[in-house]
Design a protein around this motif. Structure first.
Motif, PDB file in Angstrom:
ATOM      1  N   THR A 446      -9.675  11.218   6.943  1.00 19.24           N
ATOM      2  CA  THR A 446     -11.193  12.251   7.627  1.00 19.24           C
ATOM      3  C   THR A 446     -10.784  13.351   8.508  1.00 19.24           C
ATOM      4  O   THR A 446     -11.874  14.570   8.751  1.00 19.24           O
ATOM      5  CB  THR A 446     -11.274  11.299   8.302  1.00 19.24           C
ATOM      6  OG1 THR A 446     -11.633  10.223   7.360  1.00 19.24           O
ATOM      7  CG2 THR A 446     -13.054  11.360   9.123  1.00 19.24           C
ATOM      8  N   TYR A 447      -9.683  13.960   9.240  1.00 19.48           N
ATOM      9  CA  TYR A 447      -9.695  14.709   9.714  1.00 19.48           C
ATOM     10  C   TYR A 447      -9.291  15.537   8.680  1.00 19.48           C
ATOM     11  O   TYR A 447      -9.489  17.224   9.326  1.00 19.48           O
ATOM     12  CB  TYR A 447      -8.249  14.526  10.965  1.00 19.48           C
ATOM     13  CG  TYR A 447      -8.008  15.890  11.833  1.00 19.48           C
ATOM     14  CD1 TYR A 447      -8.764  16.424  12.749  1.00 19.48           C
ATOM     15  CD2 TYR A 447      -6.626  16.138  11.367  1.00 19.48           C
ATOM     16  CE1 TYR A 447      -7.327  17.207  13.546  1.00 19.48           C
ATOM     17  CE2 TYR A 447      -6.333  17.948  12.143  1.00 19.48           C
ATOM     18  CZ  TYR A 447      -7.299  18.195  13.425  1.00 19.48           C
ATOM     19  OH  TYR A 447      -6.615  18.660  13.991  1.00 19.48           O
ATOM     20  N   ALA A 448      -8.426  15.837   8.029  1.00 19.28           N
ATOM     21  CA  ALA A 448      -8.096  16.964   7.239  1.00 19.28           C
ATOM     22  C   ALA A 448      -9.161  17.600   6.255  1.00 19.28           C
ATOM     23  O   ALA A 448      -9.454  18.447   5.976  1.00 19.28           O
ATOM     24  CB  ALA A 448      -7.119  16.076   5.960  1.00 19.28           C
ATOM     25  N   ARG A 452     -11.225  19.047  11.009  1.00 11.11           N
ATOM     26  CA  ARG A 452     -10.507  20.100  11.314  1.00 11.11           C
ATOM     27  C   ARG A 452     -11.066  21.229  11.122  1.00 11.11           C
ATOM     28  O   ARG A 452     -11.677  21.324   9.144  1.00 11.11           O
ATOM     29  CB  ARG A 452      -9.048  20.149  10.631  1.00 11.11           C
ATOM     30  CG  ARG A 452      -8.009  21.358  11.038  1.00 11.11           C
ATOM     31  CD  ARG A 452      -6.809  21.082  10.368  1.00 11.11           C
ATOM     32  NE  ARG A 452      -6.990  20.610   8.452  1.00 11.11           N
ATOM     33  CZ  ARG A 452      -6.065  20.730   7.557  1.00 11.11           C
ATOM     34  NH1 ARG A 452      -4.781  20.823   7.990  1.00 11.11           N
ATOM     35  NH2 ARG A 452      -6.124  20.435   6.030  1.00 11.11           N
ATOM     36  N   ARG A 453     -11.283  22.401  11.461  1.00  8.91           N
ATOM     37  CA  ARG A 453     -11.681  23.542  10.597  1.00  8.91           C
ATOM     38  C   ARG A 453     -11.153  24.422   9.960  1.00  8.91           C
ATOM     39  O   ARG A 453      -9.798  24.391  10.187  1.00  8.91           O
ATOM     40  CB  ARG A 453     -12.398  24.139  11.947  1.00  8.91           C
ATOM     41  CG  ARG A 453     -13.731  23.439  13.521  1.00  8.91           C
ATOM     42  CD  ARG A 453     -14.786  23.274  12.461  1.00  8.91           C
ATOM     43  NE  ARG A 453     -14.821  22.036  12.390  1.00  8.91           N
ATOM     44  CZ  ARG A 453     -15.805  21.520  11.639  1.00  8.91           C
ATOM     45  NH1 ARG A 453     -17.286  22.169  11.742  1.00  8.91           N
ATOM     46  NH2 ARG A 453     -16.608  20.634  11.513  1.00  8.91           N
ATOM     47  N   LEU A 458     -16.590  21.712   5.892  1.00  9.55           N
ATOM     48  CA  LEU A 458     -18.721  21.490   5.596  1.00  9.55           C
ATOM     49  C   LEU A 458     -18.831  21.536   6.748  1.00  9.55           C
ATOM     50  O   LEU A 458     -18.562  20.074   7.781  1.00  9.55           O
ATOM     51  CB  LEU A 458     -18.875  20.648   4.782  1.00  9.55           C
ATOM     52  CG  LEU A 458     -18.603  20.737   3.128  1.00  9.55           C
ATOM     53  CD1 LEU A 458     -19.098  18.811   1.866  1.00  9.55           C
ATOM     54  CD2 LEU A 458     -19.395  21.924   2.460  1.00  9.55           C
ATOM     55  N   GLU A 459     -19.926  22.668   7.436  1.00  9.75           N
ATOM     56  CA  GLU A 459     -21.178  22.177   8.630  1.00  9.75           C
ATOM     57  C   GLU A 459     -22.003  21.039   8.957  1.00  9.75           C
ATOM     58  O   GLU A 459     -22.633  20.592   8.327  1.00  9.75           O
ATOM     59  CB  GLU A 459     -21.423  24.095   8.756  1.00  9.75           C
ATOM     60  CG  GLU A 459     -20.242  24.452   9.155  1.00  9.75           C
ATOM     61  CD  GLU A 459     -18.764  24.636  11.075  1.00  9.75           C
ATOM     62  OE1 GLU A 459     -19.595  24.081  11.278  1.00  9.75           O
ATOM     63  OE2 GLU A 459     -17.943  25.228  10.411  1.00  9.75           O
ATOM     64  N   GLY A 460     -21.259  20.149  10.068  1.00 14.82           N
ATOM     65  CA  GLY A 460     -22.910  19.396   9.769  1.00 14.82           C
ATOM     66  C   GLY A 460     -22.343  18.246   9.497  1.00 14.82           C
ATOM     67  O   GLY A 460     -23.145  17.100   9.688  1.00 14.82           O
ATOM     68  N   VAL A 461     -21.754  17.461   8.648  1.00 16.58           N
ATOM     69  CA  VAL A 461     -21.057  16.689   8.295  1.00 16.58           C
ATOM     70  C   VAL A 461     -20.343  15.869   9.233  1.00 16.58           C
ATOM     71  O   VAL A 461     -19.421  15.476  10.073  1.00 16.58           O
ATOM     72  CB  VAL A 461     -19.984  16.690   7.322  1.00 16.58           C
ATOM     73  CG1 VAL A 461     -19.828  15.276   7.303  1.00 16.58           C
ATOM     74  CG2 VAL A 461     -20.431  17.299   5.430  1.00 16.58           C
TER      75      VAL A 461
END
Length: 461
Positions: A446-448, A452-453, A458-461
């Motif tokens: 989940t983090y990877a 993590r930016r 994907l923005e907003g997930v």
């Protein structure tokens, strides 16, 4: 509201492939604020109510064997390993059925298939009412358990249907409420089982299914009278093929194994685990049944709030922290099991149910958010908004079916892990270690991928 259901008695197919007729809505625009405020919200709410009730009864029937195994005393000659298999079989069948149930909403209509799938629940209940008695063969019980798997399919069709009714900004709450109400069926059937054990006694398991038969008929009737079909709902095989080629499908499926697989697996196995792990304390089925419902009850009640938290903070971020909490909860259970501390053991298990419920809501919120983010990128590049919005909805519905099916397989793995752990070591400790490792993997993934930016985030997930 400018759209109403067609009142004609027959169903026809338009040149564009959409059905029209009695109880079919041909114009549905939940993302349009005016449309939503002028009647759309009321229609969605009405369909949600019986969707929840139908899914609730489906989960209860699916979970019947988590209770029925408590009735199977010495007269049935089944050891603990055999009982774990009886709870794993309906989980497996229900997981497999979730894929065709996802297609069915687009093929037959959400209302129509809700009625059919509800009436189908009469098969396992009537079967159990006929065959369940001392002397019945183990193979017959396996078949009866397998037939109960039809209750697990209801989740996929119900969630796919409700996903089409609600706007993006409310999907987390709506899907969480729909699924949470369904998940409550696990706790309720265990409460009903406790009532039967305490009154009729362990010699009368058929009383349990006799209670559900009239409820099934009432739910089917209520769905027929109050629900609608959406002509715009579509999750055809092309959408399923597309989502299966998308890497995010398999990531979401992995995460849902960790959350829903834990919820349904623990829900089915908890009573047996208590009886085997703490034999002296839970020497009778009634004593175990007093506690088995608590975890599924709390896990079901918090699921909508997992969706609401995801609506506010993002499904990925909520899921990331939730997997950390699940790993800690499983660690607490392991510590308590080694120290033979029943109070600490119960606290740890209840926390696992709560966090799995929250995670169910947050992970499912990620599904529409993923396709919305992808659509937004294409729209920014010049793609048509209406086409991309419709495609996003279609793919979300397909992924709900895939993730729901694979996630339910996690329940099978949980029961098999407990079975193997008891067979190999005489305790469930090895299974708890496996759960901790898996939650750590889900947290890292989940983090990877989502938290993590990075350039592919994907923005907003």
């Amino acid at each position: 509201m400018s759209s109403t259901t067609d009142t004609t008695e027959t169903t026809t197919t338009r040149p564009d492939g959409r059905r029209t007729g009695r109880r079919w809505i041909t114009d549905w625009r939940p993302e349009d604020p005016a449309f939503w405020d002028n009647g759309g919200a009321g229609v969605a709410r009405r369909n949600l109510i019986f969707s929840v009730l139908s899914e609730h009864v489906g989960f209860s029937v699916w979970s019947l064997w988590s209770v029925l195994v408590l009735f199977l005393g010495p007269a049935y000659h089944i050891d603990p390993a055999g009982k774990f298999l009886l709870t794993a079989v309906p989980t497996l069948v229900g997981a497999v059925l979730r894929l065709p149930y996802t297609f069915a909403v687009a093929r037959f209509g959400g209302r129509n298939f809700t009625i059919f799938s509800a009436l189908l629940l009469l098969l396992p209940t009537l079967f159990i009412a006929v065959v369940l008695e001392p002397g019945v063969s183990y193979s017959t019980l396996i078949v009866a358990a397998a037939v109960a798997g039809v209750g697990g399919g209801n989740f996929a069709s119900s969630m796919t249907n409700i996903n089409s009714f609600y706007p993006q900004r409310l999907k987390g709450w709506a899907l969480g409420l729909n699924a949470g109400g369904g998940n409550l069926g696990v706790a309720v059937v265990q409460l009903v089982g406790l009532l039967v054990l305490a009154t009729a006694g362990a010699a009368h398991p058929k009383v349990l299914v006799a209670i559900y038969i009239p409820l099934i008929v009432l739910v089917a009737l209520g769905s027929a009278l109050t629900m609608d079909n959406l002509a715009v709902a579509s999750n055809a095989q092309g959408a399923m093929r597309r989502v299966c080629r998308d890497r995010h499908t398999w990531i979401i499926a992995l995460l849902y194994i960790g959350t829903f697989g834990s919820f349904i697996g623990f829900g089915f196995a908890f009573g047996q685990v208590l009886q085997v792990q703490f034999k002296g304390t839970f020497s009778t089925p009634v004593k175990a049944a007093y506690l088995t419902f608590l975890g599924p009850l709390l896990g079901s009640l918090v699921r909508p709030y997992g969706g609401r938290l995801a609506d506010r903070f993002g499904g990925a971020r909520v899921s990331f922290y939730n997997f950390i909490a699940m790993a800690l909860g499983a660690g607490l259970v392991l510590f308590a099991a080694i120290g033979k501390s029943l109070p600490l053991y119960l606290v740890g298990f209840v926390l696992l149910f709560i966090f799995s419920g929250l995670g169910n809501g947050s992970v499912y919120k990620m599904i529409p958010a993923i396709f919305k983010a992808k659509a937004a990128t294409r729209i920014a590049g010049g793609a048509d908004f209406e086409i991309e919005a419709a495609e996003s909805q279609r793919l979300s519905g397909a992924l709900i079916g895939v993730a729901g099916a694979i996630g339910a397989l996690g329940g099978v793995l949980v029961n098999l892990a407990f079975r193997q752990s008891f067979l190999s070591t005489g305790s469930a400790n090895a299974a708890y270690v496996a759960f901790i490792v898996f939650y750590a993997i889900c947290c890292a993934v989940t983090y990877a991928v989502y938290v993590r930016r990075g350039p592919r985030t994907l923005e907003g997930v």
